[in-house]
Motif scaffolding. Structure first.
Motif, PDB file in Angstrom:
ATOM      1  N   ARG A  51       0.851  -1.195   0.000  1.00 13.44           N
ATOM      2  CA  ARG A  51       0.000   0.000   0.000  1.00 13.44           C
ATOM      3  C   ARG A  51       0.890   1.250   0.000  1.00 13.44           C
ATOM      4  O   ARG A  51       1.656   1.449   0.941  1.00 13.44           O
ATOM      5  CB  ARG A  51      -0.928  -0.014   1.214  1.00 13.44           C
ATOM      6  CG  ARG A  51      -1.790  -1.281   1.293  1.00 13.44           C
ATOM      7  CD  ARG A  51      -2.410  -1.433   2.661  1.00 13.44           C
ATOM      8  NE  ARG A  51      -1.397  -1.490   3.708  1.00 13.44           N
ATOM      9  CZ  ARG A  51      -1.664  -1.381   5.011  1.00 13.44           C
ATOM     10  NH1 ARG A  51      -2.905  -1.213   5.430  1.00 13.44           N
ATOM     11  NH2 ARG A  51      -0.677  -1.435   5.899  1.00 13.44           N
ATOM     12  N   ILE A  52       0.760   2.042  -1.036  1.00 11.24           N
ATOM     13  CA  ILE A  52       1.654   3.192  -1.203  1.00 11.24           C
ATOM     14  C   ILE A  52       0.851   4.493  -1.180  1.00 11.24           C
ATOM     15  O   ILE A  52      -0.111   4.655  -1.930  1.00 11.24           O
ATOM     16  CB  ILE A  52       2.442   3.094  -2.517  1.00 11.24           C
ATOM     17  CG1 ILE A  52       3.233   1.774  -2.553  1.00 11.24           C
ATOM     18  CG2 ILE A  52       3.374   4.285  -2.679  1.00 11.24           C
ATOM     19  CD1 ILE A  52       3.970   1.545  -3.846  1.00 11.24           C
ATOM     20  N   GLY A  53       1.266   5.397  -0.316  1.00  8.65           N
ATOM     21  CA  GLY A  53       0.657   6.718  -0.261  1.00  8.65           C
ATOM     22  C   GLY A  53       1.451   7.673  -1.134  1.00  8.65           C
ATOM     23  O   GLY A  53       2.660   7.786  -0.992  1.00  8.65           O
ATOM     24  N   TRP A  54       0.762   8.344  -2.054  1.00  5.95           N
ATOM     25  CA  TRP A  54       1.500   9.241  -2.944  1.00  5.95           C
ATOM     26  C   TRP A  54       1.074  10.683  -2.722  1.00  5.95           C
ATOM     27  O   TRP A  54      -0.062  10.975  -2.347  1.00  5.95           O
ATOM     28  CB  TRP A  54       1.344   8.835  -4.406  1.00  5.95           C
ATOM     29  CG  TRP A  54       0.003   9.094  -5.030  1.00  5.95           C
ATOM     30  CD1 TRP A  54      -1.139   8.385  -4.839  1.00  5.95           C
ATOM     31  CD2 TRP A  54      -0.312  10.134  -5.969  1.00  5.95           C
ATOM     32  NE1 TRP A  54      -2.159   8.908  -5.595  1.00  5.95           N
ATOM     33  CE2 TRP A  54      -1.679   9.988  -6.299  1.00  5.95           C
ATOM     34  CE3 TRP A  54       0.413  11.171  -6.563  1.00  5.95           C
ATOM     35  CZ2 TRP A  54      -2.327  10.832  -7.201  1.00  5.95           C
ATOM     36  CZ3 TRP A  54      -0.231  12.014  -7.449  1.00  5.95           C
ATOM     37  CH2 TRP A  54      -1.578  11.843  -7.762  1.00  5.95           C
ATOM     38  N   LEU A  55       2.049  11.556  -2.903  1.00  9.70           N
ATOM     39  CA  LEU A  55       1.838  12.994  -2.757  1.00  9.70           C
ATOM     40  C   LEU A  55       1.825  13.642  -4.133  1.00  9.70           C
ATOM     41  O   LEU A  55       2.507  13.174  -5.043  1.00  9.70           O
ATOM     42  CB  LEU A  55       2.961  13.629  -1.933  1.00  9.70           C
ATOM     43  CG  LEU A  55       2.970  13.444  -0.418  1.00  9.70           C
ATOM     44  CD1 LEU A  55       3.189  11.993  -0.028  1.00  9.70           C
ATOM     45  CD2 LEU A  55       4.055  14.325   0.203  1.00  9.70           C
ATOM     46  N   ARG A  56       1.064  14.716  -4.267  1.00 12.35           N
ATOM     47  CA  ARG A  56       1.103  15.470  -5.516  1.00 12.35           C
ATOM     48  C   ARG A  56       2.401  16.268  -5.553  1.00 12.35           C
ATOM     49  O   ARG A  56       2.428  17.474  -5.339  1.00 12.35           O
ATOM     50  CB  ARG A  56      -0.095  16.407  -5.620  1.00 12.35           C
ATOM     51  CG  ARG A  56      -1.425  15.737  -5.896  1.00 12.35           C
ATOM     52  CD  ARG A  56      -2.455  16.749  -6.331  1.00 12.35           C
ATOM     53  NE  ARG A  56      -3.781  16.183  -6.443  1.00 12.35           N
ATOM     54  CZ  ARG A  56      -4.230  15.496  -7.491  1.00 12.35           C
ATOM     55  NH1 ARG A  56      -3.432  15.289  -8.522  1.00 12.35           N
ATOM     56  NH2 ARG A  56      -5.459  15.029  -7.507  1.00 12.35           N
ATOM     57  N   GLY A  57       3.496  15.577  -5.781  1.00 13.35           N
ATOM     58  CA  GLY A  57       4.798  16.227  -5.764  1.00 13.35           C
ATOM     59  C   GLY A  57       5.709  15.620  -6.802  1.00 13.35           C
ATOM     60  O   GLY A  57       5.475  14.512  -7.289  1.00 13.35           O
ATOM     61  N   PRO A  58       6.774  16.337  -7.160  1.00 19.88           N
ATOM     62  CA  PRO A  58       7.721  15.860  -8.174  1.00 19.88           C
ATOM     63  C   PRO A  58       8.723  14.869  -7.610  1.00 19.88           C
ATOM     64  O   PRO A  58       9.900  15.173  -7.429  1.00 19.88           O
ATOM     65  CB  PRO A  58       8.394  17.157  -8.653  1.00 19.88           C
ATOM     66  CG  PRO A  58       8.361  18.037  -7.438  1.00 19.88           C
ATOM     67  CD  PRO A  58       7.079  17.701  -6.715  1.00 19.88           C
TER      68      PRO A  58
END
Length: 317
Positions: free
Chosen positions: A32-39
């Protein structure tokens, strides 16, 4: 000084229940991977589908949670057992470790100078960090923004008590900056490039001028790193491949990032140049650097104590 309770309360406004994956125990073959709106590399892997492909060949399913607006709410989800892996800055990881969040850093990416800094409006009379005395500066509590401001003030001999820190989430800082509620904004990409290109801003100090030692880090829950070390290594192998592609294809990486972040396409080139930099396993020198920043954090009262950084790091291949 920030406690675990304050760490999460301060960032609660930036997180919503919708961003959190279910808290039920994940199956052995699910990451389970949490992703951020980031580069960052995780955003690339999600967009390009490389993690699903590589892990799927091993019979492992990838589940995505988010997007999270910043590292702190992602770390809260990790602390709650909702996700296994996510990204953030080394400064936000330090604040989380000080708050006893059970995480380990497994990848390290030194931030480029142009990817972080302190920005003001173009018509502002502020031309240097020394001019911030008596001013209001937007920062995110315990994270990159507060670190950049405090480090910049220390580097330039400015009394931190002379500058008012206005604690805002990244999403709230933009409107506050554009409406003139703060005089400056200490931030990072994509927010720095957006402020400069879309909010009529000018950077008065970048990472080099601030003498920042900040980095992008990838983290996993301590339980996941201990019980599923092979899966963590598989994820890191894909991340390294994505990072190598980005470093060799900065413009293309920038195009993916702006699309995933829903920011103007004309920012792609600069965001690609600023953020497509090498990611590596955490070396002894990297861990020591994180430790030095943690000591600085504690000395400046941003965190109540120095966390056990060696226990918060895992070295992969």
């Amino acid at each position: 000084m920030i406690t675990k309770r304050q760490f999460f309360i301060a960032m609660a406004a930036t997180a919503t229940i919708a961003t959190l994956a279910p808290t039920a125990q994940a199956a052995d073959q699910v990451v389970r991977i949490g992703w951020l709106r980031g580069p960052n590399d995780i955003t690339l892997a999600k967009s390009r589908g490389t993690l699903e492909k590589a892990l799927g060949e091993k019979g492992i399913k990838v589940e995505w949670a988010g997007p999270f607006p910043a590292a702190a709410p992602a770390f809260e989800a990790l602390n709650a057992g909702s996700i296994d892996i996510t990204a953030g800055s080394s400064t936000s990881a330090i604040a989380a470790l000080a708050a006893k969040v059970p995480l380990v850093v497994f990848a390290y990416q030194k931030m480029a100078a142009g990817s972080e800094g302190i920005v003001v409006k173009k018509d502002s009379k502020i031309t240097s960090i020394k001019d911030l005395a008596g001013k209001k500066v937007a920062v995110n509590r315990g994270g990159t923004g507060e670190y950049l401001l405090m480090q910049g003030l220390a580097t330039n001999g400015v009394d931190p008590k002379s500058v008012e820190r206005v604690y805002l989430s990244p999403s709230d800082s933009g409107p506050s900056f554009t409406q003139g509620h703060v005089d400056a904004w200490a931030t990072w990409d994509p927010f720095l490039t957006i402020a400069e290109k879309a909010y009529d801003g000018k950077v008065v100090a970048d990472g080099d001028a601030i003498r920042s030692d900040n980095a992008v880090v990838l983290v996993a829950s301590k339980a996941f790193a201990q019980s599923k070390a092979e899966q963590l290594q598989l994820v890191f192998d894909v991340i390294k491949s994505e990072n190598a592609w980005a470093v060799a294809n900065k413009s293309e990486a920038g195009a993916i990032w702006v699309k995933e972040m829903n920011v103007p396409v004309d920012l792609a080139q600069k965001i690609g140049e600023n953020n497509a930099v090498p990611t590596t396993a955490v070396s002894k020198a990297d861990a020591e650097q994180i430790g030095k920043v943690a000591e600085w954090y504690a000395k400046n009262g941003i965190i109540p104590n120095i966390p056990d950084v060696p226990a918060g790091v895992v070295t992969l291949k």
